[in-house]
Design a protein around this motif. Structure first.
Motif, mmCIF file in Angstrom:
data_model
loop_
_atom_site.group_PDB
_atom_site.id
_atom_site.type_symbol
_atom_site.label_atom_id
_atom_site.label_comp_id
_atom_site.label_asym_id
_atom_site.label_seq_id
_atom_site.Cartn_x
_atom_site.Cartn_y
_atom_site.Cartn_z
ATOM 1 N N UNK A 213 32.082 34.375 42.236
ATOM 2 C CA UNK A 213 32.701 35.294 41.270
ATOM 3 C C UNK A 213 33.804 36.164 41.880
ATOM 4 N N UNK A 214 33.807 36.286 43.229
ATOM 5 C CA UNK A 214 34.881 37.073 43.865
ATOM 6 C C UNK A 214 35.958 36.164 44.461
ATOM 7 N N UNK A 215 36.074 34.943 43.946
ATOM 8 C CA UNK A 215 36.991 33.962 44.553
ATOM 9 C C UNK A 215 38.427 34.457 44.635
ATOM 10 N N UNK A 216 38.842 35.330 43.722
ATOM 11 C CA UNK A 216 40.248 35.768 43.701
ATOM 12 C C UNK A 216 40.490 37.006 44.559
ATOM 13 N N UNK A 242 35.314 35.590 34.709
ATOM 14 C CA UNK A 242 36.564 36.326 34.581
ATOM 15 C C UNK A 242 36.378 37.827 34.816
ATOM 16 N N UNK A 243 35.124 38.270 34.954
ATOM 17 C CA UNK A 243 34.839 39.702 35.068
ATOM 18 C C UNK A 243 35.590 40.380 36.190
ATOM 19 N N UNK A 252 32.072 39.249 29.724
ATOM 20 C CA UNK A 252 31.032 38.247 29.955
ATOM 21 C C UNK A 252 31.473 36.823 29.615
ATOM 22 N N UNK A 253 32.529 36.383 30.266
ATOM 23 C CA UNK A 253 32.910 34.966 30.178
ATOM 24 C C UNK A 253 32.838 34.391 31.591
ATOM 25 N N UNK A 254 31.916 33.461 31.780
ATOM 26 C CA UNK A 254 31.796 32.775 33.060
ATOM 27 C C UNK A 254 31.840 31.280 32.827
#
Ligand code: PMP
Ligand code: GLN
Length: 403
Positions: A213-216, A242-243, A252-254
């Motif tokens: 989730x922290x890829x960016x 996208x959080x 809350x879109x994953x």
């Protein structure tokens, strides 16, 4: 006044054994304390600054356009196509993913982690996790009737001992839960480390659930998806959201990217957990991804987070709370031993109630909190003013509790 409802009618226990030991999350607990004490909240990981205009405009547009009804259970098709295109951009050279049966959209990474574990892990199985481990993993594993095998990430650089990792694999190992960039340490697993993990998972025929989730959000280091290593796509469920990337944790879109058989299993669970999640936000993400890729959004995001990291780092240093180096995510850890507190939980409780700053005790990320190092986690996904507001409060702590 007497209650009109008879609450004494239930005899014996009301809850199922699968939730024994599942308490209130540390993030909920600390945020409630922060609100009660009017504290500067550097605890729970969420941005307190505005989301980008192009992100908000996309959602507003799709609400105005009456995208109000259920989306297809695996996700709206144009979003799955946009995610497949985005995968190609982010993982050049890796095989393409098929948006029809290799991508599933759900209510955030939290749902997908739960879906993934329920979809592939049987009661009695074991799941390997690196510890410290994000707080959702243990309950997800327990609710599947399985048990967690923890492999320690050791200070100072949070590496793991390949021998200990190898020893954690056994006949009951079904899955390995990976998290890179890692919460709470900020570790970004190197390609060499991922190759060790990959070789063991292949040797023992184990599925990887990779929480990215922290890829960016990385600093001077490259995020590598383990699914892009040779022989790994077919055994990996890659989860992103996208959080963090678009500063909208409440939307809350994953999504999960996995080969068709694993995606089918995941979709079977997702279908009866939420079936689908907010259509306008899914439609919005389909618009947002190509704009972000074209307009230098990701470089700007990293530059902004670098500035926030340096700002919080300076504030912590001024209070003689030395932050550990990080490679990604948006947290800084500081060692609070020798400051007169009875562990990190006591530190965080007193920091919020006596000094008005909320932080997270990292022992919450350990199965045995008493074995955890005494580190507090401070979040820098905050406005400059928020971080600056913590400075005098932390200075007060420094003068009362010097190292
Ligand atoms: N995994 C990790 C490592 C996280 O830190 C978080 C929380 N931000 C999540 C998963 C949950 O992500 P989401 O908000 O998309 O459910
Ligand atoms: N991931 C967030 C954190 O680590 C919290 C998310 C939540 O509260 N469930 O702070």
């Amino acid at each position: 006044m007497a209650s009109l409802i008879d609450r004494s009618g239930m005899r014996g226990r009301v809850s199922a054994h699968r939730i024994d030991g599942v308490g209130t999350s540390i993030f909920t607990e600390i945020t409630a304390l922060a609100v009660r004490h009017g504290a500067v909240n550097l605890g729970q990981g969420f941005p307190d600054f505005a989301a980008p205009d192009f992100v908000k405009e996309a959602a507003a547009r799709h609400i105005r356009d009456d995208h109000n009804q259920y989306a297809a259970s695996p996700g709206v098709p144009r979003l799955r196509q946009a995610l497949a295109d985005d995968w190609r951009r982010r993982c050049p050279g890796a095989p393409d993913v098929d948006p029809n049966d290799e991508i599933t959209v759900a209510a955030g990474a939290t749902e997908l982690l739960h879906d993934a574990v329920l979809a592939i892990v049987n009661p009695g199985d074991e799941v390997i996790v690196f510890e410290p481990a994000y707080d959702a993993y243990a309950p997800d594993i327990a609710m599947a009737g399985a048990s967690a095998r923890a492999v320690p990430l050791g200070q100072p650089d949070w590496t793991f001992d390949p021998g200990l990792l190898s020893a954690a694999f056994g006949p009951r190992t079904r899955a390995l839960l990976l998290n890179t960039p890692h919460n709470p340490t900020g570790k970004v697993f190197s390609r060499a480390e991922l190759e060790i993990v990959a070789a063991l998972c292949q040797r023992h025929d184990v599925t990887v659930i990779s929480d990215e989730v922290y890829s960016a959000i990385t600093f001077d280091t490259v995020h590598v998806s383990i699914a892009t290593l040779p022989g790994m796509f077919e055994r990996t469920i890659t989860i992103d959201s996208m959080g963090k990337t678009f500063s909208v944790t409440g939307w809350k879109v994953g999504w999960a990217i996995a080969p068709a058989p694993l995606s089918a299993a995941l979709r079977a669970v997702h279908q009866f957990v939420t079936f689908t999640n907010a259509t306008p936000f899914q439609e919005a993400l389909a618009d947002i991804l190509p704009i972000a890729a074209r307009d230098g959004y990701y470089d700007q995001l990293r530059a902004d987070y670098r500035r926030r990291r340096d700002l919080l780092s300076a504030v912590l240093r001024a209070a003689r709370l030395l932050p550990l180096p990080i490679g990604g995510a948006y947290f800084l850890l500081t060692d609070i031993s020798g400051r007169g507190f009875d562990g990190d939980a006591d530190f965080c409780r007193r920091l919020v109630s006596e000094y008005g700053v909320a932080a997270i005790p990292t022992s919450a990320f350990y199965a045995d909190p008493s074995a955890a190092p005494t580190l507090a986690r401070f979040c820098f996904a905050k406005k400059d003013e928020t971080i600056a507001a913590a400075a005098p409060r932390l200075a007060a702590l420094a003068s009362k509790n010097p190292p």
